[in-house]
Design an enzyme around this catalytic site. Structure first.
Site, short mmCIF file in Angstrom:
data_model
loop_
_atom_site.label_atom_id
_atom_site.label_comp_id
_atom_site.label_asym_id
_atom_site.label_seq_id
_atom_site.Cartn_x
_atom_site.Cartn_y
_atom_site.Cartn_z
N CYS A 269 0.22 65.38 39.10
CA CYS A 269 -1.04 65.28 38.36
C CYS A 269 -2.23 65.24 39.32
CB CYS A 269 -0.99 64.08 37.43
SG CYS A 269 -2.15 64.23 36.04
N HIS A 359 3.92 65.19 34.29
CA HIS A 359 4.50 63.87 34.53
C HIS A 359 6.03 63.92 34.40
CE1 HIS A 359 0.83 61.21 34.43
NE2 HIS A 359 0.34 62.37 34.03
N GLU A 361 8.14 61.68 35.17
CA GLU A 361 8.77 60.40 34.84
C GLU A 361 9.00 60.26 33.34
OE1 GLU A 361 4.88 59.80 33.46
OE2 GLU A 361 5.50 60.59 35.40
#
Length: 385
Positions: A269, A359, A361
């Site tokens: 990001c 992202h 995660e």
């Protein structure tokens, strides 16, 4: 900027009028949701149908008024496990149909009660579909939410909104980052040490690395190269974060120092934008950005398409059709958004460094991109060998 009335009962607040005012003069009238008062920020929309708790506690949403495109919000209440940081970061929250009663075995309280407790001003009962279409056509813009006694004539409220700072040119990453370094220990046997630069990091990110045997030293955004290498890192990670990457000269200088030492590097990001700048590419503001958990991205190194979680209003300006020569070797665009051809990833061909704009995660969101943490591990294994 937010001012609010704390400690009010949620039922009493819901009876109060509220108005959302955009800088171009369009207004939406509804009911107070969360705290009562006024708040300002950049109005953006997020397309995730789930995961509102992770969205609200994501530091990348600092100084943004988030519009939920899913009509019903708050069904699962608020628990104490899913926060991505220590607080709610959005400056305001806009929903259409808030849940009257939360229903989830992990819920400790309602979303409305949590917004009140943290002083987050919101609005409900408006046509979020019309608002989202407006932001798509006109672009993200400054906005304000006003409820209760602070409501004034619309012309006055518009002028107050227009007096607020723009997101372009805003330097926000230092205000959301940790002030003190801390360590997330490896789960099981320790295999590697990573220095993670906190530019607005989400809690799940170091956890995903820890699951792979990585001891993660989370460092402040102001960390120097000396701070990074004092922990003896096998790799360096640059996190997500808010604001305009054009203001992040310090992190760009730090990343350049890491690239000069050829240490394995991974950025996500904001970290992707920092890598872009370190390689000599520019950045620019998107019209309305990518925010949600359903964005299609193609990994150009494998041809696979991933459904990914996003939260960014800026992007890297790098050529899609060629390999670029940089002062750190050859670089190419590794990932691209299939909706609009926005650069979603970069990688160096002559040293171990790569980044993605989204992202991996996946908190909340799909798990298609989890392999990127394994790719980072492979780079560190290769360097060690």
């Amino acid at each position: 900027m937010t001012t609010s009335t704390r400690g009010s009962s949620s039922q009493r607040n819901k009876a109060l009028p509220a108005v959302l005012v955009l800088e171009d003069g369009r207004t939406f009238r509804g009911r107070a949701y969360g705290a009562v008062g006024e708040t300002f920020g950049e109005a953006v929309f997020s397309t995730g149908m789930t995961g509102y708790q992770e969205t609200l506690t994501d530091p990348s949403y600092d100084r943004q008024i988030v519009v939920a495109t899913a009509p019903q919000i708050g069904n699962t209440g608020w628990n104490d496990e899913d926060d991505e940081s220590t607080r709610i970061w959005v400056s305001g929250y806009v929903v259409r149909d808030p849940a009257r009663v939360p229903s989830n075995w992990r819920a400790k309280r309602s979303l409305d009660d949590e917004l009140i407790a943290q002083g987050v001003v919101g609005i409900s009962g408006i046509d979020t579909r019309a608002l989202t279409r407006h932001l798509r056509e006109r672009g993200s813009m400054r906005a304000g939410i006003f409820s209760g006694e602070v409501i004034a004539p619309e012309a006055e409220l518009v002028e107050r909104v227009k007096a607020q700072p723009q997101m372009k040119g805003a330097s926000l990453y230092e205000e959301v980052a940790t002030k003190e370094a801390y360590v997330v220990p490896a789960v099981g046997e320790k295999r590697f040490t990573v220095a993670a630069i906190d530019l607005g990091i989400k809690g799940m990110t170091p956890h995903r690395m820890a699951e792979r045997g990585i001891e993660v030293h989370v460092l402040p955004a102001t960390a120097t190269a000396e701070d990074v290498y004092a922990v003896g890192p096998d790799g360096v990670f640059f996190s997500n974060g808010p604001g305009d990457p054009a203001t992040a000269d310090g992190p760009v200088a730090l990343m350049s120092a890491v690239l000069e030492r050829r240490t394995p590097l991974f950025g996500i990001c904001f970290g992707n934008q920092i890598l872009g700048r370190a390689l000599g590419f520019g950045t620019y503001k998107l019209k309305y950005g990518h925010r949600g958990i359903n964005q299609p991205v193609q990994d150009r190194t494998t041809g696979k398409v991933e459904v990914t979680a996003h939260n960014h209003g800026f992007a890297v300006d790098a050529p899609l059709d060629k390999v670029s020569d940089t002062k750190f070797g050859r670089a190419e665009v590794s990932h691209v958004c299939l909706n609009d051809d926005v650069v979603e990833g970069l990688r160096l061909l002559d040293q171990p460094a790569f980044s993605v704009q989204y992202h991996p995660e996946a908190a909340a969101g799909p798990h298609d991109a989890a392999y990127l943490f394994d790719r980072f591990v492979s780079l560190m294994e290769g360097q060690r060998a």
